[in-house]
Scaffold this motif. Structure first.
Motif, PDB file in Angstrom:
ATOM      1  N   TYR A   1       9.942 -69.291 -96.459  1.00 49.29           N
ATOM      2  CA  TYR A   1      11.066 -70.045 -95.842  1.00 49.29           C
ATOM      3  C   TYR A   1      12.312 -69.916 -96.860  1.00 49.29           C
ATOM      4  CZ  TYR A   1       7.724 -72.086 -92.821  1.00 49.29           C
ATOM      5  OH  TYR A   1       6.846 -72.163 -91.697  1.00 49.29           O
TER       6      TYR A   1
ATOM      7  N   SER B   1       6.897 -73.847 -85.029  1.00 53.23           N
ATOM      8  CA  SER B   1       5.701 -74.054 -86.154  1.00 53.23           C
ATOM      9  C   SER B   1       4.924 -75.114 -85.714  1.00 53.23           C
ATOM     10  CB  SER B   1       6.297 -74.086 -87.413  1.00 53.23           C
ATOM     11  OG  SER B   1       5.248 -74.397 -88.339  1.00 53.23           O
TER      12      SER B   1
ATOM     13  N   SER C   1       0.884 -60.937 -91.619  1.00 49.14           N
ATOM     14  CA  SER C   1       2.121 -62.227 -91.191  1.00 49.14           C
ATOM     15  C   SER C   1       3.343 -61.905 -92.208  1.00 49.14           C
ATOM     16  CB  SER C   1       1.451 -63.537 -91.565  1.00 49.14           C
ATOM     17  OG  SER C   1       0.640 -63.683 -90.346  1.00 49.14           O
ATOM     18  N   THR C   2       2.790 -61.746 -93.478  1.00 48.73           N
ATOM     19  CA  THR C   2       3.855 -61.680 -94.438  1.00 48.73           C
ATOM     20  C   THR C   2       4.788 -60.229 -94.041  1.00 48.73           C
ATOM     21  OG1 THR C   2       2.338 -62.536 -96.058  1.00 48.73           O
ATOM     22  CG2 THR C   2       4.364 -61.275 -96.923  1.00 48.73           C
TER      23      THR C   2
ATOM     24  N   ARG D   1       3.940 -69.072 -98.131  1.00 45.69           N
ATOM     25  CA  ARG D   1       4.710 -69.900 -96.964  1.00 45.69           C
ATOM     26  C   ARG D   1       6.216 -70.430 -97.569  1.00 45.69           C
ATOM     27  NH1 ARG D   1      -0.095 -72.781 -95.099  1.00 45.69           N
ATOM     28  NH2 ARG D   1       0.669 -74.445 -95.908  1.00 45.69           N
ATOM     29  N   SER D   2       6.088 -71.264 -98.737  1.00 35.92           N
ATOM     30  CA  SER D   2       7.402 -71.543 -99.265  1.00 35.92           C
ATOM     31  C   SER D   2       8.267 -70.638 -99.754  1.00 35.92           C
ATOM     32  CB  SER D   2       7.123 -72.773-100.421  1.00 35.92           C
ATOM     33  OG  SER D   2       6.430 -72.075-101.357  1.00 35.92           O
TER      34      SER D   2
ATOM     35  N   MET E   1      -0.908 -67.486 -94.096  1.00 32.76           N
ATOM     36  CA  MET E   1      -0.174 -67.094 -95.255  1.00 32.76           C
ATOM     37  C   MET E   1      -0.705 -68.426 -96.191  1.00 32.76           C
ATOM     38  SD  MET E   1       3.808 -66.532 -94.691  1.00 32.76           S
ATOM     39  CE  MET E   1       4.329 -65.067 -93.535  1.00 32.76           C
TER      40      MET E   1
ATOM     41  N   GLU F   1       6.848 -79.289 -93.189  1.00 39.99           N
ATOM     42  CA  GLU F   1       7.014 -77.990 -94.102  1.00 39.99           C
ATOM     43  C   GLU F   1       8.450 -77.353 -93.644  1.00 39.99           C
ATOM     44  OE1 GLU F   1       3.607 -75.290 -95.404  1.00 39.99           O
ATOM     45  OE2 GLU F   1       4.713 -74.508 -93.555  1.00 39.99           O
TER      46      GLU F   1
ATOM     47  N   THR G   1       3.804 -68.140 -90.134  1.00 44.93           N
ATOM     48  CA  THR G   1       3.048 -68.417 -91.495  1.00 44.93           C
ATOM     49  C   THR G   1       1.486 -68.411 -91.327  1.00 44.93           C
ATOM     50  OG1 THR G   1       3.329 -70.798 -91.264  1.00 44.93           O
ATOM     51  CG2 THR G   1       5.060 -69.508 -92.413  1.00 44.93           C
TER      52      THR G   1
END
Lengths: 297, 131, 245
Positions: A168, A186, A135-136, A164-165, A159, A191, A156
């Motif tokens: 973003y 999402s 995913s990353t 995740r943060s 993750m 988030e 995400t």
């Protein structure tokens, strides 16, 4: 300027109606959150926008062209989801080089730095990565294309919280440096709230709400007070949610078209409803929530 | 500046508030350029459109003015304007809440006054220490 | 960010390069197949003795060509496997671009196949010379420049044909999953049941039509038409397929 315009969009899979006359439009250079329950039609809509799936009927225009089979749309957009496939005969850095070949706005420097930051080995093969790392990488690829239309469908998954943060934040920073039209679907609305400008809430294949994120935050309010008084007052209004508190009180969720001061004067307590809660209440089938299942027991 | 995300105050209002405070305390002087929507977005990790809304609120109230292509600047009487606004608005609301709470707790006027004096003293000293 | 208008052929070229990079390991498969074919060729297709005690062995590079054709058939089928298909659409593409770049890639691979077959045949002759201690090597057909070219072109055409058949099959099975089962069964069935149901003549005439044409130019023309039809049909059928994720 409207980058995406859909009118009465319908998509049928056999007997199942995934999109039911969906109408919406997305402005250029904005970040819109696509929200809705599982099966609401979010992924179907995004896949049609990206040109992967054909609509059954209705009108859909992306960059003023019909997206399916459109080279123009394909060249200027990128769709990042779980199923994004990369060849497993190429290493990650090879994949980045292929990306550079195709996408004119490709930013290699950013891509490589992000790879290093998230500790992805340039030489690994995509297939060998764990779910979260895949995913990353997919997200990094998506950001690096700097495509005019960038779509993230549940980017995400897998993750962990810090990644995740970071993601973003990276998305925001690159968006500030190079504005583009971004769609993010999402499950975690709260988030991504601060990142969003607009929210498109889809329910049962239709547009349920489409508004500014700030308007969504102020769309509903929660009111609680003595049951008899409250029910009396709320008689002609739409109630999105209702729950008894103890013996004498009730908690209701209604639209925010009343003055809070007036409600407080009547002795009721008012609280704000977050945007993700608002989305849940608006798409609730059961006005009593899960408690309905446990009633009469 | 930490944003409150509990939904009580819209983020763009919090930004407007914070910028007003920055102007009051002299961080931004008259005719000085304030943060752009992009700078604010970067600093506070929010969408630039939200930041722009906050700036526009102050623009509409005359606290900031626009220089085409260059950004938003602090108006001539901004400080005075803000003081008045806050006195009539925010401060008044705070006092109302304060007094209401005191009444709930059955606190008498004298106790209330001495509390206010103590806290005022304390904060004054701290501010003088900083300057 | 403004969007830019896109031209068809540059993208086809980019997709070609992309597929080339992704499928480089196909060459290893080819090499292995050709080595195996060489082993088979070594034992010869036939032999006969001549009275004076000189032994003649006949070797052809038929097996080499057949194996390489099978290789092309397989890679033709592989191209549209879900994994490969999805990969294409990760980058800029539409169905026309996809097909066109696949076809070009198949043709290039056929070209490379032809070259390797020619080289391998030479290798075969060298092996014969050094290992079996042969005194002389006599080509069945006079080895003129023109016959060499004809041989090369014929090989090339057979290879492209194999690739086109494989690709067509692949497109059909995308269109309908049952094709993957029906056609193999049908083919295997014809091996056994043919005499009873389908007259020998039909199969033989198909075989003759393709493989036993005597006049070179007619052959080239025929095959050009057949291959073009196969590719055109593939592009036509495959133009509305959804990339389902």
């Amino acid at each position: 300027m409207e980058i995406i315009k859909s009118t009465d969009l319908v998509k049928r899979y056999g007997s199942r109606l995934a999109l039911d006359h969906l109408t919406a439009s997305i402005l250029s250079n904005s970040i819109t959150g696509i929200v809705g329950r599982n099966g609401a039609g979010k992924t179907t809509l995004l896949q049609i926008i990206a040109g992967f799936t054909q609509e059954t009927s209705g009108n859909i225009e992306v960059f003023s062209a019909r997206p399916f089979n459109s080279l123009h749309v394909s060249a200027n957009s990128i769709f990042i989801d779980d199923f994004l496939t990369f060849p497993n005969t190429l290493s990650l850095v090879d994949i980045l080089e292929e990306g550079e070949r195709f996408y004119p706005n490709w930013h290699m420097d950013l891509a490589k730095k992000l790879l290093a930051y998230f500790e992805l080995d340039e030489q690994t093969v995509h297939n060998y990565l764990s779910k979260g790392k895949k995913s990353t990488f997919n997200a990094i690829f998506g950001l690096a294309t700097r495509s005019a239309l960038t779509i993230f469908d549940e980017p995400t998954t897998g993750m962990d919280a810090s990644v995740r943060s970071d993601f973003y934040r990276a998305l925001l920073k690159d968006y500030l440096a190079h504005p583009r039209t971004v769609l993010v679907s999402s499950h975690h609305v709260d988030e991504i709230e601060e990142l969003l400008e607009y929210v498109l809430l889809i329910d049962q294949g239709k547009t349920k709400l489409h508004m500014d994120i700030d308007d969504l935050r102020e769309y509903l309010i929660g009111v609680s007070g003595r049951t008899e008084l409250l029910e009396q007052w709320v008689k002609d209004r739409d109630v999105f949610f209702r729950r008894r508190i103890g013996e004498t009180e009730t908690y209701l969720v209604i639209q925010n078209n009343v003055e809070t001061k007036d409600l407080e004067k009547l002795g009721f307590r008012v609280e704000s409803i977050s945007s993700s809660d608002a989305c849940v209440y608006v798409t609730n089938k059961h006005k009593g929530g899960i408690d309905d299942v446990f009633r009469d027991h | 500046m930490i944003l409150q995300t509990d939904g009580q105050t819209p983020i763009y209002m919090q930004i407007a508030h914070w910028l007003e405070t920055q102007i009051l305390t002299g961080v931004f002087k008259e005719h000085e350029k304030v943060y752009s929507q992009y700078q604010l977005a970067e600093m506070l990790n929010i969408n630039p459109a939200t930041a722009a809304k906050g700036l526009n609120v102050l623009g509409a109230e005359g606290i900031l003015y626009d220089k085409r292509g260059l950004g938003k600047f602090v108006s001539e009487d901004a400080k005075k304007h803000i003081k008045e606004k806050r006195k009539d608005g925010l401060l008044h609301d705070l006092v109302e809440q304060f007094v209401e709470e005191a009444l709930h707790l059955h606190i008498e006027m004298e106790e209330l006054t001495s509390l206010v004096q103590d806290v005022y003293q304390e904060k004054r000293e701290r501010e003088n220490g900083n300057n | 960010m403004s969007s830019e208008t896109i031209k068809f052929w540059p993208i086809v070229f980019k997709q070609f390069l992309f597929k080339w990079n992704v499928n480089k390991d196909m060459f290893t498969t080819l090499a292995i197949l050709q080595v195996i074919a060489l082993f088979f060729s070594y034992s010869g297709s036939g032999s006969f003795h001549y009275m004076d005690g000189v032994e003649f062995n006949i070797h052809t590079s038929d097996i080499l060509i057949v194996f390489t054709m099978i290789w092309l058939l397989v890679i033709g089928v592989q191209i549209l496997r879900p994994m490969n298909a999805l990969t294409t659409y990760t980058m800029t593409a539409n169905r026309k671009v996809d097909h066109m770049s696949n076809i070009i890639w198949l043709i290039v691979m056929s070209g490379i196949g032809t070259v390797t077959v020619l080289l391998a045949s030479v290798l075969l002759q060298l092996i014969m010379n050094y290992i079996s201690g042969s005194i002389a090597i006599m080509p069945e057909v006079p080895l003129t420049f023109w016959s060499y070219i004809t041989g090369a072109v014929t090989t090339f055409i057979y290879l492209v044909f194999a690739g086109a058949v494989g690709y067509f099959f692949s497109v059909l099975s995308q269109w309908n999953q049952l094709v993957k089962i029906i056609i193999p069964f049908f083919l295997i069935g014809t091996l056994f049941i043919v005499p009873a149901i389908i007259p020998d003549d039909l199969l033989i005439s198909i075989f003759t039509f393709i493989f036993l044409e005597k006049v070179f130019m007619v052959f080239v023309l025929k095959m050009f038409v057949i291959i073009s039809l196969l590719f055109a049909a593939s592009m036509g059928i495959g133009n509305r397929l959804e990339v389902r994720k």
